[in-house]
Design a protein around this motif. Sequence first.
Motif, PDB file in Angstrom:
ATOM      1  N   ASN A 105       8.253 -10.209  -4.124  1.00 34.36           N
ATOM      2  CA  ASN A 105       7.077  -9.106  -4.512  1.00 34.36           C
ATOM      3  C   ASN A 105       7.827  -7.661  -4.997  1.00 34.36           C
ATOM      4  O   ASN A 105       7.405  -6.684  -5.435  1.00 34.36           O
ATOM      5  N   GLY A 106       9.295  -7.792  -5.124  1.00 35.34           N
ATOM      6  CA  GLY A 106       9.846  -7.170  -6.095  1.00 35.34           C
ATOM      7  C   GLY A 106      10.270  -5.625  -5.432  1.00 35.34           C
ATOM      8  O   GLY A 106      11.038  -4.678  -6.542  1.00 35.34           O
ATOM      9  N   SER A 107      10.884  -6.246  -4.505  1.00 35.83           N
ATOM     10  CA  SER A 107      11.029  -5.077  -3.439  1.00 35.83           C
ATOM     11  C   SER A 107      12.615  -5.192  -2.706  1.00 35.83           C
ATOM     12  O   SER A 107      12.906  -6.445  -3.006  1.00 35.83           O
ATOM     13  N   ILE A 108      13.212  -4.408  -2.521  1.00 38.91           N
ATOM     14  CA  ILE A 108      14.475  -3.929  -1.298  1.00 38.91           C
ATOM     15  C   ILE A 108      14.101  -3.012   0.051  1.00 38.91           C
ATOM     16  O   ILE A 108      13.027  -2.373  -0.775  1.00 38.91           O
ATOM     17  N   ASP A 109      15.053  -3.738   1.532  1.00 39.81           N
ATOM     18  CA  ASP A 109      13.995  -2.552   2.214  1.00 39.81           C
ATOM     19  C   ASP A 109      15.790  -1.623   2.149  1.00 39.81           C
ATOM     20  O   ASP A 109      16.255  -2.326   3.133  1.00 39.81           O
ATOM     21  N   PHE A 110      15.245  -0.577   1.881  1.00 40.07           N
ATOM     22  CA  PHE A 110      16.710   0.743   2.046  1.00 40.07           C
ATOM     23  C   PHE A 110      16.512   1.581   3.357  1.00 40.07           C
ATOM     24  O   PHE A 110      15.738   1.635   3.868  1.00 40.07           O
ATOM     25  N   PRO A 111      18.010   1.247   3.761  1.00 38.81           N
ATOM     26  CA  PRO A 111      18.130   1.975   4.990  1.00 38.81           C
ATOM     27  C   PRO A 111      17.617   3.468   4.838  1.00 38.81           C
ATOM     28  O   PRO A 111      17.863   3.647   3.794  1.00 38.81           O
TER      29      PRO A 111
END
Length: 269
Positions: A105-111
Motif C-alpha cells: 500500500n506504499g506505507s511503513i509502520d513507524f514506532p
Amino acid sequence: MNFKKYMMGGALGIMIFSCAPRQEINYMKDIENISLDNSIKNSRSTLQPGDQLVITVTAKDMDVVKPFNQNYSSTMTVAQYTAPAGNSQFQPVPASGPTYIIDTNGSIDFPQIGNIDTKGENIETLKNKLVVLISDYVKNPIVDVKLINFKVSVLGEVARPGTYVIPDGNATLLQTLGLAGDLTTFGLRHNILIVRNVDGKFTQERIDITSAQFINSPFYYVKQNDIIYVQPNSVREKSARVDPNTGLYISVASVIASLVIGVLALTKN
C-alpha cells in the motif's frame, strides 16, 4: 595460384569478422547547448513498494529518541547484489539501524507514530515528513533515511552485465553504465532500451547517449529496478548466427596456406 587465392580469401575473412562498421562513440556531444533544469527535477526517485529503508532518529538527548529507534541493532544490514565473480571493485553496501520495508500500500509502520504513507515521496521529502511528525514528541530531532536495496540491471553489450545496487539511490544512466564497465565496441549507443516499473506500470524508452538531449529526460536518472539493455550492432548479431569458431577456422586455414606456399617456393628453388 590456388593457394594464393586461399590465403587472400582467409585474410579477407579475418577482416570481415574482426572489423565492426564505424559508428558514433562520443557521448553527449552537444552537452554545452543543453539546459539542466529538468535534470535536477528528475534526480530523486519516488519510493516504491518493496523498498528497504534504514531510518535512524537522533537528538541531543539520545534517551528521548529511543522509542523511535525500536529494534535497533548494531548488527550491519547488508544490501546484496549480483556482480561478476572476482570483481573486488564492487562490494556490498553496509547500513546499520532499524529497517522498514514499504508495503504494497506504499506505507511503513513507524514506532510511536504508526502508519506513514510514502506514496509520492522520495528520500528527502520522507525525511522532512518524519522530522515534522517526530517534532511533536522530540525537540530538534535529526532523521536519517537510507535506501539500501536500490538496484538496476544492465544487460546486453556491456563489459560486465549484471544487477547492481546503487548505495545512495541516486545515479545517472551514464554512471550506471560505468558500473557495468561501459559499452563494448559492438553496443549501439543511440538505441539503449530502458524498461521501468513505477507503481506496477511498465514504461519503456530508447535513449541516444551520443546526444545530450536525454539529460532532461525522466530516464536520465535511473530508478529502482530499472532494466537497461544495450542492443548489439548488426555485426554482432550476424556473428551470433554463425559458427562461433568460423573466425578461428579461417585463421588456421590462412596460416596453413601461407606455410604451404612457403614450402612450394623453397621446393622450386
